[in-house]
Design a protein around this motif. Structure first.
Motif: not given
Length: 249
Positions: A188-217
């Motif tokens: 929230n935010n109000d004219p009296m300066g009660n600013n409540l906001w938050y921030y984070d950042s996250y590193d993501i590394v994406v690699s090529n992958s093969s199909s899952p090893s287990s059976s579909k069932s």
């Protein structure tokens, strides 16, 4: 193309009108004011004095790997909590659901606004197609029109100022990439300066992958490719030093 330009124009006009209002709470009711990297509202009506990490506001980000064997049978792998000091290792050809939520929703915890922004660290343009709003969050969010002009950037933001307890986005990569996921949450935010906001950042590394090893069932955890969270080079060095100290003994 015309539809996208009209959407951007409508949002921009809405933000201009909002900036002329003295009601800070409703300053940006239809979405974040821009799609720049960094804290989404640091220079806006909410002020520069944020309240720190998402955890400080009792919010969390969780990632879930979706597995679907066929049209009649599907299931999900166990979710994992994303942490700013961890690097998430993901795979191409796999759909992930990322959920932003309030951990104290049962006790009145909520948020009003948000921006979830994904960008390729080298400006890879295919990242624009990797992030979309989850279908169950259509009533509270939208693919952010102001992210459209940014090369290699995708974003999702709110569409109204009502109280929210959760929002989902879908991640799906078709090429390996190193990306940055940034999350800004406004309580929230109000004219009296009660600013409540938050921030984070996250590193993501994406690699090529093969199909899952287990059976579909089989609804086995072996069907999950797995989401790895690593600390990076510092933790590796410390673990090596621990091993050497043990061998010395």
């Amino acid at each position: 193309m015309r539809k996208n330009l009209v959407s951007v124009l409508c949002v921009v006009l809405t933000f201009i009108a909002a900036r002329t209002s003295t009601n800070h709470v409703a300053a940006f009711p239809m979405g974040a004011g821009h799609c720049d990297t960094g804290k989404a509202i640091a220079n806006g009506a909410h002020g520069t004095s944020g309240s720190g990490s998402l955890a400080n506001g009792n919010y969390e980000l969780r990632i879930l790997e979706e597995i679907a064997s066929d049209a009649a049978s599907s299931w999900s792998c166990p979710s994992k909590k994303m942490k700013p000091n961890r690097k998430a290792s993901l795979y191409t050809g796999t759909e992930y659901t990322i959920t932003l939520s309030s951990k104290d929703a049962d006790d009145g915890g909520y948020f009003k606004g948000f921006l979830i922004r994904l960008s390729g660290k080298q400006g890879e343009d295919h990242v624009k197609e990797a992030l979309i709003l989850g279908p169950e969050s259509a009533s509270v969010g939208q693919d952010h029109p102001l992210c459209i002009p940014h090369p290699g950037v995708a974003g999702v933001t709110h569409v109204n100022p009502i109280d929210k307890t959760t929002v989902d986005v879908i991640l799906s990569f078709d090429q390996p990439v190193e990306a940055l996921l940034e999350v800004t949450v406004v309580r929230n935010n109000d004219p009296m300066g009660n600013n409540l906001w938050y921030y984070d950042s996250y590193d993501i590394v994406v690699s090529n992958s093969s199909s899952p090893s287990s059976s579909k069932s089989s609804k086995s955890s072996k069907a999950c490719k797995g989401i790895k969270m690593s600390k990076g080079s510092k933790s590796k060095k410390s673990s090596k030093s621990k091993k050497s100290s043990k061998s010395g003994k």
